[in-house]
Design a protein around this motif. Structure first.
Motif, short mmCIF file in Angstrom:
data_model
loop_
_atom_site.label_atom_id
_atom_site.label_comp_id
_atom_site.label_asym_id
_atom_site.label_seq_id
_atom_site.Cartn_x
_atom_site.Cartn_y
_atom_site.Cartn_z
N ASP A 9 0.76 -1.23 -0.01
CA ASP A 9 0.07 -0.02 0.04
C ASP A 9 0.76 1.04 0.14
O ASP A 9 1.87 1.13 0.36
CB ASP A 9 -0.91 -0.03 1.27
CG ASP A 9 -2.30 -0.80 1.20
OD1 ASP A 9 -3.02 -0.68 -0.15
OD2 ASP A 9 -2.37 -1.67 1.85
N TYR A 36 -4.31 1.85 -7.73
CA TYR A 36 -5.64 1.63 -7.10
C TYR A 36 -6.29 1.90 -8.31
O TYR A 36 -6.47 3.07 -8.73
CB TYR A 36 -5.65 2.62 -5.95
CG TYR A 36 -4.93 2.21 -4.71
CD1 TYR A 36 -5.20 1.11 -3.86
CD2 TYR A 36 -4.07 3.00 -4.41
CE1 TYR A 36 -4.39 0.97 -3.01
CE2 TYR A 36 -2.99 2.91 -3.36
CZ TYR A 36 -3.19 1.70 -2.52
OH TYR A 36 -2.47 1.52 -1.65
N PHE A 95 -12.34 14.12 -1.09
CA PHE A 95 -12.91 12.89 -1.30
C PHE A 95 -14.34 12.88 -1.37
O PHE A 95 -14.91 13.70 -0.77
CB PHE A 95 -12.35 12.00 0.23
CG PHE A 95 -10.94 12.07 0.28
CD1 PHE A 95 -10.47 10.61 0.00
CD2 PHE A 95 -10.10 12.89 0.45
CE1 PHE A 95 -9.32 10.15 -0.02
CE2 PHE A 95 -8.66 12.64 0.63
CZ PHE A 95 -8.13 11.22 0.29
N GLY A 119 -16.68 9.95 0.01
CA GLY A 119 -16.54 8.79 0.80
C GLY A 119 -14.96 8.38 0.87
O GLY A 119 -14.43 9.40 1.45
N LYS A 120 -14.45 7.18 0.54
CA LYS A 120 -13.21 6.75 0.84
C LYS A 120 -12.46 7.11 -0.33
O LYS A 120 -11.26 6.94 -0.34
CB LYS A 120 -13.00 5.23 1.24
CG LYS A 120 -13.90 4.99 2.20
CD LYS A 120 -13.52 3.39 2.54
CE LYS A 120 -14.18 3.04 3.99
NZ LYS A 120 -14.37 1.49 4.26
N ASP A 121 -13.06 7.66 -1.58
CA ASP A 121 -12.53 7.80 -2.77
C ASP A 121 -11.87 9.36 -2.96
O ASP A 121 -12.78 10.13 -2.94
CB ASP A 121 -13.22 7.45 -4.05
CG ASP A 121 -13.56 5.96 -4.02
OD1 ASP A 121 -13.00 5.25 -3.69
OD2 ASP A 121 -14.67 5.62 -4.23
N GLN A 122 -10.77 9.43 -3.28
CA GLN A 122 -10.11 10.88 -3.53
C GLN A 122 -10.46 11.18 -4.94
O GLN A 122 -10.28 10.38 -5.91
CB GLN A 122 -8.65 10.92 -3.37
CG GLN A 122 -8.16 12.34 -3.44
CD GLN A 122 -6.73 12.56 -3.31
OE1 GLN A 122 -6.02 11.54 -3.02
NE2 GLN A 122 -6.04 13.57 -3.57
N THR A 141 -15.81 15.54 1.69
CA THR A 141 -14.75 15.97 2.60
C THR A 141 -13.65 16.90 1.91
O THR A 141 -13.06 16.06 1.27
CB THR A 141 -14.40 14.79 3.44
OG1 THR A 141 -15.71 14.03 3.76
CG2 THR A 141 -13.82 15.23 4.48
N ASN A 175 -10.05 17.56 2.75
CA ASN A 175 -8.98 17.29 3.85
C ASN A 175 -7.63 18.34 3.93
O ASN A 175 -7.20 18.58 2.70
CB ASN A 175 -8.59 16.13 3.82
CG ASN A 175 -9.57 14.91 4.44
OD1 ASN A 175 -10.33 15.40 5.03
ND2 ASN A 175 -9.69 13.68 3.77
N GLU A 226 -16.62 18.77 6.04
CA GLU A 226 -17.75 18.12 5.37
C GLU A 226 -18.56 18.91 4.35
O GLU A 226 -18.79 20.09 5.11
CB GLU A 226 -18.73 17.36 6.09
CG GLU A 226 -19.75 16.57 5.43
CD GLU A 226 -20.52 15.49 6.13
OE1 GLU A 226 -21.70 16.11 6.54
OE2 GLU A 226 -20.11 14.65 6.63
#
Length: 393
Positions: A157, A230, A332, A334-337, A365, A367, A379
């Motif tokens: 990773d 990814y 992002f 969700g979890k995806d940038q 989101t 960051n 958010e």
């Protein structure tokens, strides 16, 4: 006239005898390469002489264009093993056979992509990834199969704690972590191991000076497409908006694709700019075109709106241009940038605003790091209209 013909015939026979089975276009290149190899010449000559007729050109191509560091150190058996397995994969899969010779030689056959420590990865990767593509009917299916399974197969990773940015496959697998460059090397080698043309692409510095990024490109139906470790769909990724602002005339802000064969240009390696032996092609314009196509499509489709972001010193000072701060912001869903960028600082025009094109009726989101180095996630709910967000450190 007859004497001239005989002399020409004798010269041709001499050339053929010198490098039997090797196309003549490599002969002068081989002469120079073998001379440069010094005491390692017997190793390279052994590989050339031992190659099967089918493999002759492949071995000749690699020796002719390999950098001096490899000419002086490459073992003949290692070179032969790499070439043999590359041809084995090419002959095994129907879609691999369809790859043109020029693409196969430059983007499947090579044993390395950048300046990474040389590693005998091909046998291991061929064994690992051949089962994933065995039943694929097309090159595109094979690309997706490798891309989909590589992370779970090698268990590596992204992590900034990796030992170095330019890791070879065994170094990354041993640590279970790699930089974007290390991940790209892993994916490129995995793809090449089963006959899929692949190369590294990247920029030394994004347009807003946020730093470098490297990724992969794959060849399909006569064109190059980009992808990452990814997986996403081809020619789509979080960095496309950044790539769409690259500068083809600025070496540091252009986008480059690696090559094994010399091109007259070199890939900018940010960890050591003194390294000039990795050939590269300036591919910036293709990324500019792809971005414009996607951007115009999003505008016309009506499902996307701009999300504009500004960063200020603190919550009390969020009005004047002088209060703005240049800071890196990642977005992002969700979890995806889906993107990243750098906000405008106090000296930039007030109309110069970090902008993301986002899908309507979703939650995002933003960051970033605050002034204390703490990771902040802001958010943002996007509905039907464009959104402007003011953040503070």
């Amino acid at each position: 006239m007859r004497s001239t013909f005989i002399l020409l015939l004798c010269c041709m026979c001499f050339a053929c005898a010198k490098y039997p089975g090797v196309p003549e276009k490599y002969h002068a290149l081989l002469d120079k390469a073998l001379e440069t190899s010094g005491t390692n010449q017997p190793e390279l000559a052994k590989a050339l002489e031992s190659a099967t007729p089918e493999m002759k050109e492949g071995v000749a191509f690699l020796i002719s264009y390999m950098p001096e560091r490899d000419l002086k150190t490459m073992k003949g058996d290692d070179l032969l093993s790499n070439v043999k397995l590359a041809y084995e994969a090419r002959n095994r899969f129907a879609w691999a056979k369809s790859v043109p010779d020029s693409i196969f030689l430059n983007d499947v056959l090579p044993y390395a992509s950048l300046n990474e420590e040389r590693d005998q990865w091909r046998a291991d990767f061929y064994k690992r990834f051949a089962p994933y593509v065995e039943n694929c009917k097309t090159l595109e299916e094979a690309i997706k199969a490798v891309n989909k399974n590589i992370r779970d197969e090698v268990k590596v990773d992204y992590n900034t704690a990796r030992e170095k940015p330019d890791q070879n496959p065994s170094e990354s697998i041993r640590q279970g972590m790699a930089s974007c460059s290390g991940l790209s090397i892993l994916l490129t080698d995995a793809l090449r191991s089963v006959g899929i043309p692949s190369r590294i692409a990247g920029t030394a510095n994004w347009h807003d000076n946020r730093g470098n990024h490297n990724w992969c490109e794959v060849w399909l139906d006569g064109k190059w497409y980009f992808t990452e470790y990814y997986p996403n769909e081809l020619d789509r990724s979080w960095f496309l908006a950044d790539a769409g602002k690259a500068d083809p005339k600025d070496r540091m802000h252009a986008i480059w694709a690696s090559s094994f064969k010399p091109t007259g240009e070199s890939f900018p390696l940010v960890w050591d700019f003194n390294i000039k032996y990795v050939p590269a092609i300036n591919v910036t314009q293709r990324y500019l075109d792809i971005y414009q196509e996607v951007y115009q499509s999003q505008l016309a489709g009506g499902n996307y709106v701009p999300l504009k972001v500004m960063m200020f010193k603190d919550k009390r000072n969020m009005r004047k241009s002088d209060d703005r701060v240049a800071a890196n912001v990642d977005i992002f869903c969700g979890k995806d940038q889906i993107g990243g960028g750098r906000t405008a600082g106090p000296t930039q025009d007030m109309n110069d605003v970090l902008e993301f094109m986002v899908e309507k009726n979703k939650v995002y989101t933003l960051n970033y790091f605050d002034k204390d180095g703490k990771w902040v996630g802001e958010e943002v709910k996007v509905k039907e209209k464009p959104v402007e967000v003011k953040l503070h450190l």
